[in-house]
Design a protein around this motif. Structure first.
Motif, mmCIF file in Angstrom:
data_model
loop_
_atom_site.group_PDB
_atom_site.id
_atom_site.type_symbol
_atom_site.label_atom_id
_atom_site.label_comp_id
_atom_site.label_asym_id
_atom_site.label_seq_id
_atom_site.Cartn_x
_atom_site.Cartn_y
_atom_site.Cartn_z
ATOM 1 N N VAL A 113 -9.941 -55.985 22.784
ATOM 2 C CA VAL A 113 -9.967 -54.526 23.623
ATOM 3 C C VAL A 113 -9.354 -54.523 23.219
ATOM 4 N N ALA A 139 -9.060 -52.345 19.938
ATOM 5 C CA ALA A 139 -9.979 -51.261 20.112
ATOM 6 C C ALA A 139 -9.016 -49.906 20.311
ATOM 7 N N GLU A 165 -13.781 -44.802 18.477
ATOM 8 C CA GLU A 165 -15.115 -45.693 19.167
ATOM 9 C C GLU A 165 -15.386 -46.557 17.824
ATOM 10 N N LEU A 215 -17.014 -54.281 15.530
ATOM 11 C CA LEU A 215 -17.458 -54.935 15.432
ATOM 12 C C LEU A 215 -17.953 -56.246 14.730
ATOM 13 N N VAL A 235 -19.139 -48.926 19.737
ATOM 14 C CA VAL A 235 -17.820 -49.227 20.956
ATOM 15 C C VAL A 235 -17.419 -48.510 21.368
ATOM 16 N N SER A 236 -17.328 -48.417 22.457
ATOM 17 C CA SER A 236 -15.918 -48.200 22.869
ATOM 18 C C SER A 236 -15.527 -48.698 24.498
ATOM 19 N N ASP A 290 -12.948 -50.345 27.632
ATOM 20 C CA ASP A 290 -12.696 -51.573 27.034
ATOM 21 C C ASP A 290 -13.808 -52.761 27.632
ATOM 22 N N VAL A 307 -16.107 -53.008 25.020
ATOM 23 C CA VAL A 307 -15.550 -53.640 23.903
ATOM 24 C C VAL A 307 -16.306 -55.171 23.924
ATOM 25 N N VAL A 335 -12.579 -55.915 14.758
ATOM 26 C CA VAL A 335 -12.865 -55.103 15.018
ATOM 27 C C VAL A 335 -12.543 -53.448 13.886
#
Lengths: 716, 716
Positions: free
Chosen positions: A59, A62, A68, A71, A91-92, A94, A97, A122
């Motif tokens: 998190v 990211a 985005e 992972l 993925v975006s 918290d 992720v 990540v």
């Protein structure tokens, strides 16, 4: 996007550490973070990323990267990450992720319960731009080669890629980007912004340096690399290693090669091992050819059972010969070769010409290995075995069992196959091609194409080389020699086995894409040679290239009596990579003065079919004398008004007059007509105009071959 | 995604309404909603959509469609919607949709303040699947053609598309999808699910029917069509119209054509308009050739100033000739042709052979139009003008000013250009090609390739046709005739001007993609002809195809004495679209019995170079006698053990023995050796084996041409 890297020096130490660790662990591939470290050490841009050990780590990472992310599981035990459910793209936020981290780790454990998990990578998600592939593989012939192509499924299917020998310089790297068929896409097709070609070339150069510095990197994929208008970064890295350093082929210096080759090609004394008085024996044919061919040096027949052969004193063994011997031609059965070769070595003969068959080509690799070893030990270089021998006309040397060849000229021809050698001989004889050398290479146990190129490069009696080959023992040595000689003299190569290579087992996309003729094709071009794609083309190129002066520019003009030939000649010009000159108005005007009002100036210049000799003559002269024109293609149409031999004589005369004034331009001709055009074509060829009957394509193909060489040698 | 449509009947009325409205408004393009209506009427699936007049409308429509939508301005005054800021992609949610509507309308007004705005199209956003293009254009030669290719910027650059003449049947439509180079992409490359090829073929078929039913649809793009595993829909439609119905070329029935052609090719009486006693005159050459060629019918010289010419009674005018005349050969200057042609018509002569030049080829279109008009009025079909005449050997007919040709055989050759005609004559003479006809077509003011094909189809004296052409006056008539004849007899076509066509102005992608040689190439293949890409190939194919029996299957076997030739022959086999047979173990065993232990069975079967005639003989016999082998390619290597003529004689004998037993297989040979291989090749050719010296590629290319025809005619 994509972190920025300074273009400064490479961190070799860092790469060495990564490789050493992987090799020490017995691995033949690197993990993604290792691959990234290698890229970083050589300044290859990769997306921002980090390794997360926990969901909270992920998190935080990211959030730092922004936007985005992707992972990916990091585990030395999981090679196929997607299959293992170990990848999440786009993925975006918290929550997402954190959930993705947990899911990936769970999937990996489910996929392989005992997998060692280093964490989750990540990575910034790169979107937009054009996907390309940049890679390197270790080719069995050429060693390290680099690849460039567009990425994605389409290009994987269409295989629109290009290869170069590593290391590449900056200019070569930049050239690769323009060399693919879909190059337009990167230049901004359909209104898109062009990709940053400089950034792509920089990555190619860095990758090429990297694999050159670390030969243990067997295959290397950067796939995809996202090419954007403002840079490029490699989104995925795949590196495969060799457990051992690749073996280096035996290499001789240019001086060493020339020392041997000069004695082989211009010997003062030749011994014939297995010389014979008996008709039909190879040792008899070789003796006769040496004598009847007019060789002026010493000839020593070696035969334990004879005192004299064909009027020459015979010796029981080469050791008995009083003076120095430069070449030993072998005409004994294979099984007697090792012992005789030893004696040849002890006599300090530098070159053995091994006509006998019965070695590797029949599966007898041991015998071939044995003679190679003897040659190395005693300093004898070997030509063959399994060859017809060789001709070198400046010395009147016919060291072969075939019939003598005596039309001297500047063409040196070589063949790996005896059959093709015989085709060379017959073709050269029937077309009266002026030849300096015809050399059989056969099994190439030792001497091969690069040795010959090194010799022909400095041989004043040779001005063009044509080679038939099925493989190269040492692709790098060939490219080195070819790059040197082709700056001075054209080299034509017929590479056989184009379509039969099949796919090789490969662990990377780059490796898989290298599994056909494309590597040979690209690297032969890089080496400056003119590739012929058929036997007849090789022969006609060898015959025609030395006849034609080197063009000084790209402006090709067609002058034709037959409109129909003009159209076909235009097709052939485009097919052969040339282009028709756009005729400036004043020149157009000048041509129009000579042709009927309904004739077409422009290009082709169609003088129309019913014209007298004077029209051909005036237009050809203008074509030769105007500086802006660099090459002429003539289309002749047989009529009663201008019969074939009249056309041939006037053309030869006008061209000769121009050459007397120092105007040297290539002129080729296609003759359409009844059978008299055959004699006219021969007459023209004899007078320096490459001419053929019943074909519009062949004269233009020969001109195209000359152009290809002139461009690669920097004359245009 | 994509609405479903029944595959039932087409709603022609709906299409007619849309077109009539647009044409009545003076438009040459349809709006997007109109395009959609046209698609719907012919069952071409398009995404769900509707027209919104207000922002609220748009919100309601978007909600009905679900997911993301695309909004596009609809205005007859705005052609380039994106440029006008009139397109929004990937909009979702009420607020976004409402805002997008307002923005688009505002942009459109700003772009063109007086634009009539019909509303905003709200359309389902299609994502995923592979983008393809399906389209149609009106080709100047072939009329309505349909196109299929992959969509997107890459294929626009690589131009990987295929064309067919419309209408296509379901099988042809399906074949188009496999015919592009990147076909693999649709079959599910890299693990993707394959696209629904049936759905794509269905769209092609419907589009093809649509443009056939409505010729006024000039160009039609469905681009992109999204091809999914479970269907396909056209996301964007672009339709351009012709203000007028395209003109139809004059057409004759097969019976009418044959009635004329039979009298032209097998005349009972020939008149020579402008016959002359004076040497060097065309009217004198034609007379001499008719007489010396051995023509047995009546010959009537026409000349107002002579009573007798070359022993034949002369007439002042053709009207004075007592009996019927089948052919009038013109040998008078162009300006006298119209009057003479009128007299020929009044005499009811069905065919005029117009040798004179000075018509369209010199810019004198009026004179050519005049004679065409006279011919139509009076029922005289015209060959030429601007030709060398024609030969028809079954009648010993040499109606030309060139020299007679007398080697009879089954090859009919035609050329648009006189120069190429002369090359045909010289080549045929020097190679002793057996000819039925050589015909000059010149300006093709009337009779052209389809008339000749219609004749040769039923001519028992012709078994192969070779045509040089630069254009086709009526591509559809050619395809019709070619499709009929090629079922029975091979037709070779050299289409000149391949590379010079340049781009055409076009308003659609399909139109732009049709602007090169690709349309000719695809449609010639569709018509069943074998295309030659060089003059020499055309001539060699014409010579060799009738010599070779038709192969009964795809199993090609190479038997070679030279391993080097075997490799080059293998390359040539792949280059020419054939494949090497995988030899079954029992057959491999059988071959091995005849060859040295170190020779290679498999395929190529390398019997090795030092073998006696018996080895060639035994292996060739086995190759002929084993049913599983369908064609033989021989590689001969000149040795003292088996000299060239020994090889030629034994091969001819073994092939003849097999043919006596009813075994008819094509056999071709490449001879590598000294100049004696030339005589051996000629001997082999004379005995039904297509053989060449100094080339591995030419014999295989001729075999490949025979295979291409055998496949298209359904023999394999």
């Amino acid at each position: 996007m994509g972190a920025e890297y300074a273009a400064s020096g490479y961190d070799k130490e860092a790469v060495r550490d990564v490789l050493d660790k992987a090799l020490a662990e017995g691995r033949d591939s690197l993990t993604a973070p290792e691959g990234r470290r290698v890229c970083e050490a050589y300044g290859i841009p990769t997306p921002g990323e980090g390794l997360a050990s926990t969901a909270d780590d992920a998190v935080r990472l990211a959030a730092e990267l922004g936007g985005e992310v992707v992972l990916k599981i990091v585990s030395p035990d999981i090679l196929h990450k997607t299959e293992a459910g170990g990848v999440k793209v786009g993925v975006s936020g918290d929550a997402e992720v954190s959930a993705a981290f947990d899911e990936i780790v769970a999937n990996a454990k489910a996929y392989k319960s005992d997998a060692a998990i280093d964490g989750v990578q990540v990575q910034q998600l790169l979107r937009g731009g054009q996907e390309v592939i940049i890679g390197s593989t270790t080719d069995p012939t050429f060693g390290k080669v680099v690849l460039f192509g567009l990425g994605g499924v389409l290009v994987e299917v269409l295989k629109d890629v290009t290869f170069r020998l590593a290391p590449v310089d900056a200019g070569t790297a930049r050239g690769m980007i323009d060399d693919i068929k879909a190059a337009e896409v990167l230049k901004g097709a359909r209104g898109a912004e062009p990709a940053d070609a400089g950034a792509l070339a920089d990555i190619i150069k860095r990758l090429s340096d990297l694999v050159t510095d670390f030969p243990r990197i067997r295959e290397f994929d950067l796939n995809p690399v996202f090419a954007r208008p403002d840079g490029a970064s490699a989104a995925d890295v795949r590196i495969l290693l060799d457990a051992e350093e690749p073996a280096q082929p035996v290499q001789y210096s240019q001086e060493e090669i020339l020392a041997t080759m000069n004695r082989l090609m211009r010997p003062s004394a030749v011994a014939v091992i297995g010389a014979s008085s008996e008709n039909g024996k190879i040792g008899n044919s070789v003796m006769k050819n040496l004598i009847n061919g007019g060789y002026a040096g010493e000839i020593y027949p070696i035969n334990p059972k004879a005192d004299e052969i064909l009027g020459k004193k015979a010796y029981k063994s080469i050791g008995d010969v009083p003076g120095d011997v430069d070449v030993a031609v072998f005409a004994v059965p294979a099984k007697f070769v090792p012992q005789a070769l030893r004696e040849v070595g002890e006599k300090n003969v530098p070159a053995a010409v091994l006509i006998p068959s019965g070695f590797a080509e029949t599966g007898n690799h041991e015998l071939q290995d044995e003679i190679v070893k003897i040659g190395r030990e005693l300093g004898v270089r070997l030509l063959g075995p399994n060859i017809y021998g060789y001709y070198y006309t400046p010395q009147n040397l016919c060291a072969t069992f075939c019939t003598p060849y005596d039309v001297k000229g500047g063409v040196a021809l070589t063949s790996q196959s005896g059959g093709i050698g015989m085709a060379i001989l017959g073709f050269a004889r029937t077309t009266k091609t002026g030849v300096s050398a015809i050399v059989g290479l056969g099994n190439k146990s030792d001497l091969d194409e690069d040795d010959l190129l090194t010799y022909f490069e400095q041989d004043d009696d040779t001005n063009v080389v044509a080679m038939h080959l099925e493989d190269l023992k040492d692709g790098r040595a060939f490219v080195d020699a070819a790059q040197r000689i082709t700056k001075k003299k054209p080299v034509v190569v017929l590479k056989a086995g184009r379509t039969a290579m099949g796919a090789r087992a490969a662990g990377s996309h780059t490796g898989a894409l290298a599994g056909d003729d494309k590597v040979y094709d690209d690297i032969l071009r890089q080496s400056g040679v003119v590739r012929a794609y058929s036997l007849n083309d090789m022969l006609e190129f060898a015959r025609g290239i030395p006849v034609l002066p080197t063009p000084k520019g790209e402006n090709v003009v067609i002058i034709t009596g037959a409109g129909g030939s003009g159209v076909l000649l235009s097709d052939a010009i485009v097919d052969n990579g040339m282009s028709l000159m756009e005729i400036p108005p004043d020149l157009d005007e000048a041509f129009r003065k000579f042709i009927p009002p309904f004739g077409a100036a422009g290009n082709p210049i169609d003088i129309t079919g019913g014209e007298p000799p004077s029209t051909y003559e005036a237009t050809i002269r203008l074509g030769l004398e105007d500086d802006r024109i660099h090459a002429l293609v003539l289309g002749y149409w047989h009529t009663i008004v201008t019969p074939p031999m009249v056309f041939a004589e006037l053309t030869a005369r006008v061209v000769a007059e121009a050459r007397e004034k120092g105007i040297e331009k290539p002129v080729v001709a296609s003759l359409a007509g009844d059978t008299e055009v055959e004699e006219a074509s021969t007459y023209l060829y004899d007078h320096g105009i490459v001419a053929y009957p019943y074909t519009t394509e062949k004269p233009v193909a020969v001109l195209g071959a000359k152009y290809r060489w002139a461009r690669s040698a920097g004359h245009i």
